[in-house]
Structure formats: C-alpha cells, structure tokens
Design a protein around this motif. Structure first.
Motif, short mmCIF file in Angstrom:
data_model
loop_
_atom_site.label_atom_id
_atom_site.label_comp_id
_atom_site.label_asym_id
_atom_site.label_seq_id
_atom_site.Cartn_x
_atom_site.Cartn_y
_atom_site.Cartn_z
N PHE A 150 0.83 -1.21 0.00
CA PHE A 150 0.00 0.00 0.00
C PHE A 150 0.87 1.25 0.00
CE2 PHE A 150 -2.12 3.39 2.36
CZ PHE A 150 -3.31 3.51 1.66
N THR A 151 1.93 1.23 0.80
CA THR A 151 2.80 2.39 0.89
C THR A 151 3.59 2.62 -0.40
OG1 THR A 151 3.05 2.01 3.26
CG2 THR A 151 4.66 3.46 2.23
N LEU A 152 4.13 1.53 -0.95
CA LEU A 152 5.02 1.66 -2.11
C LEU A 152 4.27 1.85 -3.42
CD1 LEU A 152 7.70 -1.08 -1.28
CD2 LEU A 152 7.88 1.40 -0.99
N ILE A 153 3.06 1.33 -3.50
CA ILE A 153 2.36 1.37 -4.80
C ILE A 153 1.15 2.30 -4.76
CG2 ILE A 153 1.12 0.00 -6.53
CD1 ILE A 153 2.83 -2.39 -5.72
N VAL A 154 0.19 1.99 -3.88
CA VAL A 154 -1.07 2.74 -3.89
C VAL A 154 -0.84 4.21 -3.58
CG1 VAL A 154 -3.35 2.95 -2.85
CG2 VAL A 154 -2.37 0.69 -3.25
N MET A 155 -0.10 4.51 -2.51
CA MET A 155 0.13 5.90 -2.12
C MET A 155 0.93 6.65 -3.18
SD MET A 155 -1.48 6.46 0.68
CE MET A 155 -0.78 8.01 1.22
N VAL A 156 1.92 5.97 -3.77
CA VAL A 156 2.73 6.61 -4.80
C VAL A 156 1.89 6.93 -6.02
CG1 VAL A 156 4.66 6.28 -6.40
CG2 VAL A 156 4.88 5.56 -4.01
N VAL A 157 1.01 5.98 -6.41
CA VAL A 157 0.13 6.20 -7.56
C VAL A 157 -0.82 7.37 -7.29
CG1 VAL A 157 -1.74 5.21 -8.94
CG2 VAL A 157 0.27 3.84 -8.40
N LEU A 158 -1.40 7.41 -6.08
CA LEU A 158 -2.31 8.49 -5.73
C LEU A 158 -1.60 9.85 -5.76
CD1 LEU A 158 -4.36 6.90 -2.80
CD2 LEU A 158 -5.18 7.42 -5.10
N GLN A 159 -0.37 9.89 -5.27
CA GLN A 159 0.39 11.14 -5.27
C GLN A 159 0.70 11.60 -6.70
OE1 GLN A 159 3.63 10.07 -2.68
NE2 GLN A 159 2.67 11.05 -0.90
N LYS A 160 0.97 10.64 -7.58
CA LYS A 160 1.23 11.00 -8.98
C LYS A 160 -0.03 11.51 -9.66
CE LYS A 160 5.26 8.06 -9.85
NZ LYS A 160 5.82 6.95 -10.63
N LEU A 161 -1.17 10.87 -9.35
CA LEU A 161 -2.44 11.33 -9.93
C LEU A 161 -2.80 12.72 -9.42
CD1 LEU A 161 -4.56 8.04 -9.73
CD2 LEU A 161 -3.61 9.11 -11.79
N ALA A 162 -2.47 12.99 -8.16
CA ALA A 162 -2.79 14.28 -7.57
C ALA A 162 -2.03 15.42 -8.23
CB ALA A 162 -2.50 14.26 -6.07
N LYS A 163 -0.89 15.12 -8.84
CA LYS A 163 -0.10 16.15 -9.49
C LYS A 163 -0.79 16.73 -10.73
CE LYS A 163 4.39 14.49 -7.86
NZ LYS A 163 5.71 13.94 -8.25
N PHE A 164 -1.76 15.98 -11.26
CA PHE A 164 -2.48 16.46 -12.44
C PHE A 164 -3.59 17.44 -12.09
CE2 PHE A 164 -0.74 12.34 -13.80
CZ PHE A 164 -0.10 12.71 -14.97
N SER A 165 -3.90 17.58 -10.81
CA SER A 165 -4.96 18.50 -10.40
C SER A 165 -4.41 19.93 -10.36
CB SER A 165 -5.51 18.10 -9.02
OG SER A 165 -4.50 18.23 -8.05
N THR A 166 -5.33 20.88 -10.30
CA THR A 166 -4.93 22.29 -10.32
C THR A 166 -4.57 22.83 -8.94
OG1 THR A 166 -7.27 22.92 -10.13
CG2 THR A 166 -6.34 22.77 -12.35
N TYR A 189 -3.58 20.98 -2.59
CA TYR A 189 -4.12 20.52 -1.31
C TYR A 189 -4.37 19.01 -1.32
CZ TYR A 189 -4.79 25.44 -0.24
OH TYR A 189 -4.58 26.78 0.00
N ASP A 190 -4.75 18.45 -2.48
CA ASP A 190 -4.94 17.00 -2.53
C ASP A 190 -3.62 16.27 -2.29
OD1 ASP A 190 -3.91 17.95 -4.85
OD2 ASP A 190 -5.32 16.96 -6.19
N ASP A 191 -2.52 16.82 -2.79
CA ASP A 191 -1.20 16.23 -2.52
C ASP A 191 -0.93 16.21 -1.02
OD1 ASP A 191 0.51 16.51 -5.44
OD2 ASP A 191 -1.23 17.79 -5.16
N LYS A 192 -1.24 17.32 -0.36
CA LYS A 192 -1.00 17.43 1.07
C LYS A 192 -1.89 16.47 1.86
CE LYS A 192 0.78 22.14 1.45
NZ LYS A 192 1.95 21.76 2.26
N ILE A 193 -3.14 16.31 1.44
CA ILE A 193 -4.06 15.41 2.14
C ILE A 193 -3.59 13.96 2.02
CG2 ILE A 193 -6.39 14.46 2.11
CD1 ILE A 193 -7.39 17.27 1.37
N ILE A 194 -3.16 13.58 0.81
CA ILE A 194 -2.67 12.21 0.60
C ILE A 194 -1.44 11.94 1.46
CG2 ILE A 194 -1.64 10.65 -1.09
CD1 ILE A 194 -3.47 11.98 -3.20
N SER A 195 -0.54 12.90 1.49
CA SER A 195 0.67 12.75 2.32
C SER A 195 0.32 12.68 3.81
CB SER A 195 1.63 13.91 2.06
OG SER A 195 2.06 13.93 0.72
N ALA A 196 -0.67 13.48 4.21
CA ALA A 196 -1.08 13.51 5.62
C ALA A 196 -1.73 12.20 6.05
CB ALA A 196 -2.05 14.67 5.85
N LEU A 197 -2.42 11.53 5.12
CA LEU A 197 -3.12 10.28 5.45
C LEU A 197 -2.21 9.06 5.40
CD1 LEU A 197 -6.51 10.78 3.60
CD2 LEU A 197 -6.09 10.91 6.05
#
Length: 397
Positions: free
Chosen positions: A74-90, A93-101
């Motif tokens: 979960f840490t190595l794959i799911v969270m990394v994928v979510l963080q990469k997807l969050a980079k496409f948003s404008t 804050y979503d990056d920060k929320i993902i990192s915080a969780l």
C-alpha cells in the motif's frame, strides 16, 4: 399495577467499531483449517500452546505477516500512484491530504493485523476488543487532525479575505480551536468505548465548577489576551518587538502564549495576558532607524575648517540614497570637549532592516572620515597636555 424498575436506560452502551473491520475474513481463514484438522496430521496441529491450537497460532502469525506485507505494498504502490495522480490536479491541497493520510493508513493495517491475530487464536477478550476499538478511533481522529493541518494553507487563504495582514495569526487561532474540538470529540469517543458515560462525566464537572474556574483564571486571561492581540493588530508574526523586557522576533501567536525568538536564538514563551497588558515596542513598524553620533575633532582645527566639514557632512547626508529626507537631519558644532571639538550628527535611514541599516551607517562613517581628512583635520582622542613652568635645576635632588 406493580412497577418494574430498571437501570437499562441509565446504562452506557460501549462504542464498538472493530467488530466488522475484518469484513468476515477471520471466518473465511478459519474455514481453511478444517481440512487440516481432519487430515492425518490433524492430531499434530490440534496440539495446544497456552490453550491455542497449533494450526491457529501458525495461521494467525502468517496472516499478521501477510497484513504487514499488504501495508508495505500500500505504501510503495497505492500511495505513490495516488500522489502522482494528484499532481495532475490544479490544486496542491490533494497532494497534502494524501501525504497527511499516509501514516494513519499504515497504522490502520497494523490494527487490522492485530485484530485478525487475536480472532484466529480465540483470545480476543473484551479488554483486547476495547483496546483495538480505542486504537481505531485514535487512528480516525489522527487522520482528521492530519487533514486539518494539511489544509492550513486553505484556511490562511480564507482568513486572508477578511484581513490580509493577519491571515496567519487568525488562521493559526482557528486551526488551534479546530484541533481542540476534534481532540475533544475523539477523547469522548474513546471514553465511550470503555462504557464511560461522557454526558454524565461532563455534567459532573459542574460540582467542581468553582475550583475549575479559579484554576483556569490565568488560562482564560491568556485566551482573552490572544483575542485582544488579534483585534488590536499590535503584533504580527515575523515582527521585531520588545515587551516586558523580552526582545526578539515573533514566531507564533497562540491561544495561550506568544513565542518570541531572541537575538541570541533562544525561544522565549510569554503568556498572552502579559503581552496584552504591557507596553509593546514594535521596532518593525517604525519604518526608519535613527543615526545619532558625536565626532570629535582636534583642537588645532580652525573655525573655517569646522564650517567646511559641517557643510560637507550635511551635503553628503542629503545626497545619500539610504538617508530619509522627510525626517530630521541635523549636523551642528555641539560643544567644546575636554579633548575635542564635538560635532553632533542626527539623522534617520530609510529602512528599519538591521542589516541594511548597518551597511548605511558604515558607509556614512567612511564618508565622514574622508570629509575630515580632505579638510585637513583629524579625529581627536582623550589626551592631556602638561605644561612645565620651570625645569628643576641640576642641583635640586
């Protein structure tokens, strides 16, 4: 008609959130052991260690290790994928929320693993269940607090619409209140897990209300002091102030205290009621800094040279780009000193910045030295002249 008295209404129902957390996985895994127990090796696996069947103990350990493996994935794959997807948003804050969780989610896997472990060894007692329920609630409110912290920038942006100058101070205050409320609700939920009636507990505090009010007198004074500081806008984060003998840069204005970083780099914590009720000298808001000095010329400097030196210094200061021309500028022959002819210089720089001020002051010193040298004079220093009226004769012992 007889009346049946019951205490059921007064009982506090314990909060249970762990019950369905395994999603029925424990029963499925347990069913896998049935063929093993009925096989020719069944007698071996039916042996018990501390009243735990050997097969269940082995399986519980393997399931716990498997859950830890899922946590790693979960840490190595799911969270990394979510963080990469969050980079496409404008927004970021979503990056920060993902990192915080990230950490609360990792801890949740450990809770699930412990829960399954005790289920499979048939040792999940009421106490263990309460501990796991407490950990689940702790993790949930940990995640909420982490999200609150991740949205700090958004709160600053919202408070900036009301007061751009105090956006951080008001934002910090709102965040502190939110964290206290969230922590309070979380603590109440944890107490509910152990069957403690939170409502009755809060109501019972009224008995010691007077004692609590006396004990909280200073806390209340500090809280209202923080309101006063925010309302008056007397200080801001990053400003250089002096209050009640404490001088330094404001690092934080909290609900109870104000933190000031001294020039010796020590952190000084001052209660807000002291800051609010004492004179505050705010150096950052003066905009200018004063230069005040006396220079002493030797007594062999004549009056014409003094006039030329004074005029040259005045001209230099009026033409200097670092000197404020809107404020007082004085250069005068001030006094006859014991060892020097004193010239008084009084002016202001355009900046209050300490480093820039020192640069301007240094440049002025050097230019004054050059002016004095060009006009054939020199700086005096404390000295004494001894006049001997008569030299003793050689015959005098």
């Amino acid at each position: 008609m007889p009346t049946i008295q019951t205490d059921e209404l007064n009982e506090t129902q314990a909060l249970d959130v762990i019950e369905d957390l395994d999603l029925g996985l424990a029963e499925v895994v347990q069913s896998w052991l049935t063929p093993l127990y009925t096989s020719k090796y069944g007698s071996f696996f039916q042996q018990t260690i501390f009243d735990i069947p050997l097969a269940n103990l082995i399986l519980a350990i393997l399931v716990f290790i498997f859950i830890l493996g899922l946590r790693k994935i979960f840490t190595l794959i799911v969270m990394v994928v979510l963080q990469k997807l969050a980079k496409f948003s404008t927004t970021y804050y979503d990056d920060k929320i993902i990192s915080a969780l990230k950490e609360p989610m990792r801890f949740a896997f450990i809770i699930i693993g412990i829960h399954l472990f005790f289920l499979l060894i048939f040792k999940e007692t009421e106490t263990i269940k309460n501990i796991l329920n407490t950990l689940v609630i702790y993790t949930i409110f940990w995640a909420i607090l982490a999200i609150t912290e991740a949205l700090r920038g958004l709160i600053y942006s919202a408070t900036g619409k009301f007061s751009a100058e105090l956006s951080k101070e008001i934002g910090n205050f709102i965040i502190a209140i939110l964290k206290i409320l969230i922590a309070g609700v979380g603590l109440g939920a944890m107490l509910q897990v152990w069957g403690i009636n939170v409502t009755a507990l809060v109501a019972s505090l009224g008995i010691g209300g007077l004692a609590f009010a006396l004990a909280a007198k200073d806390t209340a004074a500090n809280l209202f002091g923080s309101f006063s500081l925010l309302a008056d806008k007397s200080i801001r984060i990053g400003e250089w102030i002096k209050v009640s003998g404490v001088e330094g840069t404001v690092e934080n204005i909290g609900m109870r205290t104000t933190k000031i970083r001294s020039f010796q780099k020590s952190l000084i914590t001052v209660p807000n009621h002291i800051v609010a009720n004492n004179p505050i000298e705010n150096f950052s808001r003066r905009g200018i800094r004063r230069i005040k000095m006396h220079i002493g010329l030797t007594y062999n400097t004549n009056s014409e040279q003094i006039v030329q030196i004074i005029d040259a210094i005045k001209k230099m200061l009026k033409e200097h780009e670092g000197i404020s021309q809107k404020d007082s500028l004085m250069v005068n022959f001030d006094s006859f000193g014991d060892s020097a002819l004193n010239i008084f210089i009084y002016t202001f720089t355009k900046t209050a910045n300490w480093a820039t001020y020192l640069d301007i002051r240094e440049d002025i010193h050097l230019k004054i030295m050059k002016i004095v040298e060009e006009n054939g004079s020199s700086f005096a220093f404390p000295s004494q002249s001894i006049y001997v009226e008569q030299i003793p004769s050689e015959n005098v012992l």
